[in-house]
Scaffold this active site. Structure first.
Site, PDB file in Angstrom:
ATOM      1  N   ASN A 153      36.087 -18.220 -32.889  1.00  0.00           N
ATOM      2  CA  ASN A 153      36.598 -16.850 -32.838  1.00  0.00           C
ATOM      3  C   ASN A 153      36.896 -16.226 -34.197  1.00  0.00           C
ATOM      4  O   ASN A 153      36.889 -15.010 -34.332  1.00  0.00           O
ATOM      5  CB  ASN A 153      37.825 -16.762 -31.913  1.00  0.00           C
ATOM      6  N   GLU A 249      45.937 -26.800 -34.853  1.00  0.00           N
ATOM      7  CA  GLU A 249      46.220 -25.437 -34.390  1.00  0.00           C
ATOM      8  C   GLU A 249      45.548 -25.293 -33.036  1.00  0.00           C
ATOM      9  O   GLU A 249      44.321 -25.209 -32.951  1.00  0.00           O
ATOM     10  CB  GLU A 249      45.680 -24.405 -35.380  1.00  0.00           C
ATOM     11  N   CYS A 283      44.185 -17.293 -30.168  1.00  0.00           N
ATOM     12  CA  CYS A 283      45.329 -18.111 -29.742  1.00  0.00           C
ATOM     13  C   CYS A 283      46.618 -17.306 -29.804  1.00  0.00           C
ATOM     14  O   CYS A 283      47.558 -17.570 -29.050  1.00  0.00           O
ATOM     15  CB  CYS A 283      45.440 -19.374 -30.593  1.00  0.00           C
TER      16      CYS A 283
END
Length: 474
Positions: A153, A249, A283
């Site tokens: 992304n 992450e 996220c």
């Protein structure tokens, strides 16, 4: 578009096996990258290890010369790179330019920050009943070979945020991008090669995860793993890492919380931007909204009006709602909606264009905390509205979630804001603003299944270096 060759082990490398990269908008093959095998992965690790000490022995300024030159080349080629992002991950052109410019700034600031990390000294007299006979010099040393795994992304920013701190502090990198984004990565690495840096400092691995992923993350020459991706994959890597230091992450279920004194106009604007930018494939996207009964109807009206103004279309046309990354993501949105409780109501959306892989922005009210959509990370343009009765209920519902990345609280009462900030189990709390990754000099932290370790430019440098103590006896 087929990649012909790129530099591995200091040589131009060719092989017959490839991985196809699909354009998310057309679902047709856009490019191919090499499907490297375990033998080649092994050679790359050995080559990186061999070159690491030479890189570590350079001064900060010597390393900075090549890293700054890389930033210059990225700047020079940013429009070309942005068009590649558009085609490979369906991010609109304007946002792709912003991501590239942010990454250039990240590189520059990382270099500056490295100069601000000083050698420390401690005296033994600082300890209880100590004396002046011992002085400790505390240095920071690189770990060595850093495995960098980045997601689709943010194909440049989430690669640079790992690579730049690793390289400036004397580590070398083995870089494995997500398959969707790996053709872009070949171009990024080509620009690194143009800096004139010695081969082996930044190494690219592309290939099928089913064939090389386990070998990639368990190789004996890895000294550190820096990963961004799904929680399930992150847990799998952590279980296999066997004492290798990690930064993870992972996923998020970031909430927007509306208090009774919130500015609903501001809150609704922030929520729309936070929830639907890049079709929610972040996220840190706002993935659920908690609102009290008094504000529920007015907030929903504001959100509904703003959703109707979103531009739905292709990334080439700078649309707000663009194609999801693949058909699997499209089907997952439908699956979450079909699992809702019977009282849930879709106010707008629940439409798709399967030819272009677009799922329309969808607002759902009367969602229950027990619904899958209230707990699972949708990574798409779905926004559930959940009603709460009081702050204690809100805290309980919010914290009953596997994720703990960020939260946005909208309200004016500073006491309530800080009360909630200290009760909610997340790494970052935003007051009256959407959740977001950055500014990049801020710590970036995920609690629970949202991550492991702390990022942010200084934190990333510190995380990817280790302390070494030299004791001087006087």
């Amino acid at each position: 578009m087929i990649i012909g060759k790129y530099n591995i082990l200091g040589k131009e490398y060719k092989q017959e096996k490839y991985v196809s990269i699909l354009n998310p908008t057309t679902q047709k093959e856009y490019a191919k990258v090499y499907a490297l095998n375990k033998e080649t992965v092994d050679l790359i690790y050995k080559f990186a290890k061999e070159k690491q000490k030479n890189w570590e022995e350079k001064t900060i300024s010597e390393r900075a010369f090549f890293i700054n030159k890389w930033a210059d080349l990225i700047e020079k080629n940013k429009k070309v790179l942005a068009n590649l992002i558009v085609k490979e991950v369906a991010k609109n052109f304007n946002d792709s330019i912003i991501e590239i410019e942010r990454s250039i700034t990240y590189i520059r600031y990382t270099i500056e920050e490295m100069y601000r990390i000083n050698l420390e000294a401690k005296s033994s007299e600082q300890f209880y009943k100590g004396n002046k006979n011992k002085i400790a010099l505390i240095q920071r040393k690189p770990y060595g070979v850093i495995l960098v795994i980045s997601p689709f992304n943010f194909p440049i920013n989430l690669a640079i945020s790992k690579i730049a701190p690793a390289l400036i502090s004397g580590n070398v990198c083995v870089f494995k991008p997500a398959t969707q984004g790996s053709y872009f990565a070949t171009k990024l690495i080509k620009l690194w090669e143009e800096t004139g840096a010695e081969a082996g400092i930044l190494n690219l691995i592309t290939g099928k995860g089913s064939e090389i992923s386990d070998y990639l993350v368990t190789h004996p020459l890895i000294n550190f793993i820096n990963f961004t991706g799904s929680t399930n994959v992150g847990k799998d890597i952590a279980n296999k890492a066997n004492m290798i230091p990690l930064i993870m992450e992972l996923g998020g279920k970031d909430a927007a919380i509306i208090l009774n004194d919130a500015d609903l106009e501001n809150a609704s604007s922030e929520i729309i931007n936070g929830a639907f930018s890049y079709s929610g494939q972040r996220c840190t996207a706002i993935k659920r909204v908690f609102v009290n009964k008094e504000n529920k109807n007015k907030l929903e009206d504001l959100l509904l009006a703003k959703i109707k103004k979103l531009k739905i279309g292709l990334p080439e046309n700078n649309a707000d709602i663009i194609p999801l990354i693949d058909q699997k993501s499209l089907k997952y949105q439908e699956e979450l909606l079909s699992s809702l409780n019977q009282e849930a109501k879709i106010l707008i959306g629940n439409k798709k264009n399967i030819n272009n892989n677009i799922f329309y922005p969808t607002l759902i009210t009367n969602v229950l905390p027990s619904d899958r959509l209230a707990k699972e990370e949708q990574f798409g343009p779905l926004l559930p509205i959940i009603t709460y009765n009081n702050l204690e209920e809100l805290i309980k519902i919010h914290n009953d979630c596997e994720f703990g990345l960020q939260v946005s609280i909208f309200g004016k009462d500073i006491n309530k804001l800080f009360y909630l900030a200290n009760k909610l189990d997340v790494g970052t709390v935003n007051f009256n603003k959407k959740s977001q990754r950055g500014p990049d000099n801020f710590p970036f932290i995920g609690y629970k299944n949202s991550g492991l370790g702390t990022q942010g430019i200084r934190n990333s440098i510190l995380s990817m270096t280790k302390e070494k103590v030299i004791v001087i006896n006087i």
